[in-house]
Design a protein around this motif. Structure first.
Motif, PDB file in Angstrom:
ATOM      1  N   SER A  74       0.840  -1.195   0.000  1.00 44.67           N
ATOM      2  CA  SER A  74       0.000   0.000   0.000  1.00 44.67           C
ATOM      3  C   SER A  74       0.878   1.250   0.000  1.00 44.67           C
ATOM      4  CB  SER A  74      -0.972  -0.006   1.187  1.00 44.67           C
ATOM      5  OG  SER A  74      -0.280  -0.097   2.405  1.00 44.67           O
ATOM      6  N   GLY A  75       2.087   1.162   0.573  1.00 46.30           N
ATOM      7  CA  GLY A  75       3.022   2.285   0.512  1.00 46.30           C
ATOM      8  C   GLY A  75       3.514   2.533  -0.896  1.00 46.30           C
ATOM      9  N   ILE A  80       2.692   6.438  -6.073  1.00 49.70           N
ATOM     10  CA  ILE A  80       2.269   6.824  -7.428  1.00 49.70           C
ATOM     11  C   ILE A  80       0.969   7.614  -7.404  1.00 49.70           C
ATOM     12  CG2 ILE A  80       3.434   4.902  -8.551  1.00 49.70           C
ATOM     13  CD1 ILE A  80       0.562   3.652  -8.884  1.00 49.70           C
ATOM     14  N   GLY A  81       0.431   7.857  -6.211  1.00 49.02           N
ATOM     15  CA  GLY A  81      -0.800   8.636  -6.107  1.00 49.02           C
ATOM     16  C   GLY A  81      -2.040   7.811  -5.831  1.00 49.02           C
ATOM     17  N   GLY A  82      -1.872   6.561  -5.500  1.00 54.15           N
ATOM     18  CA  GLY A  82      -3.018   5.713  -5.174  1.00 54.15           C
ATOM     19  C   GLY A  82      -3.386   4.783  -6.311  1.00 54.15           C
ATOM     20  N   SER A  83      -4.335   3.894  -6.001  1.00 54.54           N
ATOM     21  CA  SER A  83      -4.712   2.856  -6.970  1.00 54.54           C
ATOM     22  C   SER A  83      -5.350   3.424  -8.229  1.00 54.54           C
ATOM     23  CB  SER A  83      -5.653   1.849  -6.316  1.00 54.54           C
ATOM     24  OG  SER A  83      -6.813   2.489  -5.839  1.00 54.54           O
ATOM     25  N   GLU A  88      -1.379   5.262 -15.047  1.00 50.71           N
ATOM     26  CA  GLU A  88      -0.461   6.345 -15.388  1.00 50.71           C
ATOM     27  C   GLU A  88       0.953   6.090 -14.865  1.00 50.71           C
ATOM     28  OE1 GLU A  88      -2.158  10.059 -13.998  1.00 50.71           O
ATOM     29  OE2 GLU A  88      -4.164   9.236 -14.260  1.00 50.71           O
ATOM     30  N   ALA A  89       1.134   5.032 -14.103  1.00 47.59           N
ATOM     31  CA  ALA A  89       2.432   4.767 -13.480  1.00 47.59           C
ATOM     32  C   ALA A  89       3.478   4.400 -14.520  1.00 47.59           C
ATOM     33  CB  ALA A  89       2.294   3.632 -12.474  1.00 47.59           C
ATOM     34  N   LEU A  90       4.715   4.691 -14.190  1.00 45.44           N
ATOM     35  CA  LEU A  90       5.827   4.338 -15.062  1.00 45.44           C
ATOM     36  C   LEU A  90       5.977   2.819 -15.124  1.00 45.44           C
ATOM     37  CD1 LEU A  90       8.449   6.961 -13.839  1.00 45.44           C
ATOM     38  CD2 LEU A  90       7.082   7.037 -15.930  1.00 45.44           C
ATOM     39  N   PRO A  91       6.555   2.305 -16.185  1.00 45.24           N
ATOM     40  CA  PRO A  91       6.767   0.855 -16.291  1.00 45.24           C
ATOM     41  C   PRO A  91       7.578   0.282 -15.121  1.00 45.24           C
ATOM     42  CG  PRO A  91       7.196   1.911 -18.401  1.00 45.24           C
ATOM     43  CD  PRO A  91       6.977   3.012 -17.400  1.00 45.24           C
TER      44      PRO A  91
END
Length: 162
Positions: A74-75, A80-83, A88-91
């Motif tokens: 969860s950390g 990355i700003g949450g689920s 949008e997260a980086l690879p």
């Protein structure tokens, strides 16, 4: 990482089940009543639906804290700003979660974090309140012991029930 709502709801029930045993007259219930000055007759007068219902609601609230303390992934989601930001997260985040998404997701690991939370958070809070309320150490240890055991079981359920 998806939230396991069933684990959270079952974990919240554990507070009631452990309480039924812990505060039973043959375990710590008689001593607890003596230390609080309550009698079985006074306890029977309470609105049990309200007491148990609110206990469950508060227990569900506690499960979110136990989850954040015992499930380390969860950390990673928080970074990355949450689920909602997974797409949008980086690879590199996807690679990290593929490698470590289930690391330390065991009953034993959750129990450890629950125990530590009980010992280093619940016990001091209960002790501080007990000292100011002029309660006995028996009273403090009965309640703190309950929360240490309960948080250990909650952590176990939440972290291990993948």
């Amino acid at each position: 990482m998806e939230m396991n709502w069933i684990a959270l709801l079952v974990s919240a029930v554990s507070t009631l089940l452990i309480g039924f045993v812990w505060y039973h007259p043959k375990v710590f219930g008689t001593v607890w009543m003596k230390e609080t000055g309550l009698t079985p007759e006074e306890l029977a007068k309470g609105n049990m639906l309200k007491i148990f219902g609110l206990t469950y609601v508060f227990s569900v609230m506690i499960t979110f804290m136990v989850m954040s303390l015992s499930v380390h992934q969860s950390g990673a989601l928080g970074m990355i700003g949450g689920s909602t930001k997974i797409n949008e997260a980086l690879p590199s985040f996807t690679a990290f979660m593929n490698d470590y998404g289930t690391a330390f997701r065991t009953y034993k690991h959750g129990a450890l974090h629950g125990f530590i939370t009980g010992l280093f958070f619940a016990f001091p809070v209960i002790a501080i309140n007990g000292l100011f309320e002029r309660k006995s150490w028996k009273y403090i240890f009965i309640h703190a012991g309950y929360w240490i055991v309960t948080l250990t079981i909650m952590g176990c359920i939440i972290c291990g029930w993948v």
